[in-house]
Write a protein that holds these residues in place. Structure first.
Motif, PDB file in Angstrom:
ATOM      1  N   ILE A  28       0.770  -1.485  -0.124  1.00 23.65           N
ATOM      2  CA  ILE A  28       0.230   0.267   0.316  1.00 23.65           C
ATOM      3  C   ILE A  28       0.743   1.028  -0.120  1.00 23.65           C
ATOM      4  N   VAL A  29       2.149   1.441   0.667  1.00 27.03           N
ATOM      5  CA  VAL A  29       2.813   2.121   0.536  1.00 27.03           C
ATOM      6  C   VAL A  29       3.388   2.475  -0.753  1.00 27.03           C
ATOM      7  N   ALA A  30       3.557   1.708  -1.448  1.00 26.31           N
ATOM      8  CA  ALA A  30       4.224   1.216  -3.102  1.00 26.31           C
ATOM      9  C   ALA A  30       3.317   2.106  -3.763  1.00 26.31           C
TER      10      ALA A  30
ATOM     11  N   MET B  80      -2.265   7.410   2.425  1.00 24.85           N
ATOM     12  CA  MET B  80      -3.147   7.315   3.180  1.00 24.85           C
ATOM     13  C   MET B  80      -4.525   6.870   2.236  1.00 24.85           C
ATOM     14  N   ALA B  81      -4.666   7.658   0.860  1.00 24.95           N
ATOM     15  CA  ALA B  81      -5.864   7.727   0.822  1.00 24.95           C
ATOM     16  C   ALA B  81      -5.646   6.149   0.312  1.00 24.95           C
ATOM     17  N   MET B  82      -4.665   5.949  -1.033  1.00 27.40           N
ATOM     18  CA  MET B  82      -4.487   3.808  -0.916  1.00 27.40           C
ATOM     19  C   MET B  82      -4.961   3.000   0.254  1.00 27.40           C
ATOM     20  N   GLY B  83      -4.491   3.537   1.450  1.00 29.15           N
ATOM     21  CA  GLY B  83      -4.381   2.774   2.118  1.00 29.15           C
ATOM     22  C   GLY B  83      -6.176   2.547   2.680  1.00 29.15           C
ATOM     23  N   ILE B  84      -6.525   3.559   3.046  1.00 31.04           N
ATOM     24  CA  ILE B  84      -8.731   3.484   3.494  1.00 31.04           C
ATOM     25  C   ILE B  84      -8.960   3.084   1.796  1.00 31.04           C
ATOM     26  N   ILE B  85      -8.655   3.525   0.692  1.00 27.84           N
ATOM     27  CA  ILE B  85      -9.651   2.508  -0.880  1.00 27.84           C
ATOM     28  C   ILE B  85      -9.149   0.967  -0.152  1.00 27.84           C
ATOM     29  N   LEU B  86      -8.170   0.597  -0.618  1.00 29.48           N
ATOM     30  CA  LEU B  86      -7.554  -0.430  -0.640  1.00 29.48           C
ATOM     31  C   LEU B  86      -8.061  -1.525   0.629  1.00 29.48           C
ATOM     32  N   ASN B  87      -7.681  -0.732   1.928  1.00 30.59           N
ATOM     33  CA  ASN B  87      -7.995  -1.577   2.996  1.00 30.59           C
ATOM     34  C   ASN B  87      -9.578  -1.656   3.268  1.00 30.59           C
ATOM     35  N   PHE B  88     -10.472  -0.852   2.748  1.00 30.18           N
ATOM     36  CA  PHE B  88     -11.945  -0.955   2.556  1.00 30.18           C
ATOM     37  C   PHE B  88     -12.913  -1.948   1.886  1.00 30.18           C
TER      38      PHE B  88
END
Lengths: 355, 255
Positions: free
Chosen positions: A286-288, A299-307
């Motif tokens: 996700i950081v990548a 942050m954005a990818m963390g929310i989207i992918l985890n959601f």
């Protein structure tokens, strides 16, 4: 300079957070808030890892380990029964200080466990200590070697929680009590506390993001980026590179442990999969995807992918999806997914700089 | 200011630096010259603490510094530039120079995260000082440009500004004129003299003889790791051993 530019997006995010809650409540779909709460906690791990990987340039494949240390210690200390050792001096002192919790089991037996606050501080303290002791030798390594060493750490933690009776072996720990932050405010998975917990998690994430945004725009943040660029040059201008790397590692581990502890109270339990290596790989992926040195992207990818993952959109292929994401990003967009289209759009408008 | 006494460095069986001793007087410009592979850059790295010495003493401001890590030596007031410029990718010219203020500022991780008033006041001062240095080196117009995208000469200037930002007492310059044309080299020469006039002692490694002869107060000549001469520029030019080292054996020259 740039203070407004730093804080304005945070205010925007806060508005979005409130907007989502209002929309969810109005349409009677607050069940989405549960996954958004969990995603916010995972995001806390991810922005901490983003600081370490993207800015200081040090990889960690063991962050699920720090998350698990926070989660498992909080869970074990607040849900195990310590009645058997209640007569020891330590326990009596803690009891007198009001740091123990007397309650009853389903069958009416009296239980004695630690106050969540005490457990929380012990859990974070242990994670910080371990990060410190591990970081001193391990951060002397670079690149693949650092990745392998932190991977080794992650595997050790995974096998420990899987093997230790204290940590519930393959079942993990369940029936973890709510975490009463202050009167009227508790981290718990109660349906009635959904909205409240959504705000607790997002307030914490926003605060964490604020701290890290301040950090990367400071003297120490510049030093970290310099280490990433050239360790030799950083040393030559007087930056203690070993210490800067170590402190960053510890901060990033602390973020993971805080997230682990609170998410465990929210979920009411924790299992060994939270400590697994695939979780660490997921955080790195996700950081990548977010673009490495990009807190907002992470942050954005963390929310989207985890959601998406928590909503079950990837089905049983969850881990495979994250592995695939990492592979594709490294091949086609090593600067992160946000760089892809933006680059094409902005190409013509880019100001002429330099030569 | 800086004193080397019988400094040796071995790389396995290679005797890269062979018993070199010299001293650099405060407020002077000293140059280190020698043919390729004479050990100049190695000696530089020994002084800056990047490499450990095999034996011998290095004292800086009367204090033994061998075995110190580079960042400690830098904190004592010694700064350097690199032969192959090392600027930080992804940072503007200004940010690169601001980096140089690291040891002259104090905000730690916690203060930075909370962005205390003291922290942002310090940050403002850092920015101010960095900007002054960019102006001094005539590259203020590139302050907000990504440093690694600048022209070569400008990158050298940024690196020098970064070194100066640490407020060094001794500045080590590793081939400051390499890759520059004659005009840029003349500019660098003026700059180095100006730095000396600011009271900063300079030790430089350089291949460009016109630059070295013009600005140096004293020159040390290395050959195969050993010092073969140390004198004023005019005397070095007439030194038979130096001429032999640079132009070949006298027999060949006279033949």
């Amino acid at each position: 300079m740039g203070l407004r530019r730093r804080y304005l997006p945070l205010a925007g995010l806060l508005a979005a957070v409130i907007g989502v809650q209002l929309a969810a409540s109005a349409t009677n779909s607050t069940f989405y808030l549960t996954q958004l709460t969990m995603a916010a906690y995972y995001c806390l791990v991810i922005i901490g890892l983003c600081l370490l990987m993207g800015y200081a340039g040090q990889i960690s494949l063991g962050h699920a380990g720090f998350f698990a240390i926070g989660g498992y210690l909080s869970a074990a200390l607040t849900s195990h029964n310590f009645t058997a050792v209640s007569d020891t001096l330590l326990m009596r002192t803690l009891d007198r200080a009001g740091l123990l919790l007397h309650h009853q089991s389903l069958y009416g037996d009296s239980l004695l466990s630690l106050q969540p606050w005490l457990a929380f501080f012990i859990a974070i303290g242990v994670a910080v200590l371990i990060a410190f002791v591990l970081g001193i030798p391990v951060l002397k390594l670079k690149g693949h070697y650092l990745a392998m060493a932190t991977l080794g750490f992650g595997i050790i933690i995974y096998r420990i929680v899987l093997a230790a009776e204290f940590f519930g072996e393959a079942d993990g720990i369940s029936e973890v009590p709510p975490f009463q932050l202050m009167p009227g405010l508790a981290v718990s998975g109660d349906f009635s506390a959904r909205v409240q917990n959504y705000y607790i998690a997002w307030a914490l994430l926003l605060f964490g993001l604020l701290l890290l945004l301040n950090l990367i725009n400071s003297r120490m943040g510049r030093a970290l980026r310099a280490i990433h660029g050239s360790e030799e040059a950083a040393e030559a201008i007087g930056i203690n590179t070993a210490r800067a790397k170590l402190y960053t590692f510890v901060i990033s581990a602390a973020f993971a442990a805080v997230a682990g502890s609170l998410l465990t109270h929210f979920n009411g339990g924790i299992g060994p999969s939270e400590a697994s290596v695939m979780k660490s790989v997921r955080y790195v992926a996700i950081v990548a995807v977010g673009g490495m040195a990009n807190l907002w992207g992470a942050m954005a990818m963390g929310i989207i992918l985890n959601f998406m993952s928590l909503r079950g959109m990837f089905g049983s292929y969850d881990d495979a999806v994250f592995g695939g994401v990492l592979l594709l990003i490294m091949l086609f967009a090593p600067q992160g997914i946000l760089s892809l289209r933006l680059k094409n759009i902005l190409w013509a408008k880019r100001p002429m700089t330099g030569k | 200011m800086l004193e080397l006494y019988s400094v040796h460095k071995y790389f396995g069986g290679l005797h890269a630096v062979d018993g070199v001793s010299f001293r650099v007087a405060p407020g002077s410009i000293k140059a280190l010259i020698g043919p390729n592979g004479a050990g100049k850059t190695t000696l530089f790295n020994l002084i800056a603490g990047v490499l450990p010495v095999s034996s011998g003493n290095i004292t800086f401001k009367g204090r033994q510094i061998q075995g110190f890590k580079p960042h400690r030596i830098a904190a004592l007031g010694m700064s350097r530039t690199f032969q192959n410029i090392k600027l930080c990718h992804g940072m503007t010219a200004l940010e690169n120079v601001m980096l140089g203020r690291h040891i002259r500022s104090s905000a730690g991780l916690l203060a930075a995260m909370l962005n205390l008033p003291r922290t942002w006041r310090e940050e403002r001062d850092i920015r101010h000082r960095a900007m002054e240095l960019l102006e001094l080196l005539g590259i203020a117009e590139f302050a907000e440009v990504e440093a690694t995208s600048l022209a070569f000469g400008q990158q050298r200037a940024v690196e020098m500004a970064r070194a100066l930002a640490t407020e060094p007492e001794l500045l080590l310059l590793d081939e400051p004129a390499s890759g520059l044309n004659i005009y840029e080299t003349a500019e660098v020469a003026r700059l180095i003299t100006r730095i000396r006039d600011m009271g900063i002692t300079v030790l430089l490694v350089e291949h460009d003889m016109s630059l070295v002869m013009d600005i140096s107060d004293e020159i040390v000549v290395l050959s195969f790791g050993a010092k073969i001469a140390e004198d004023r520029p005019e005397a070095i030019q007439k030194n038979p051993e130096v001429i032999r080292t640079y132009l070949g054996e006298t027999e060949e020259a006279s033949a």
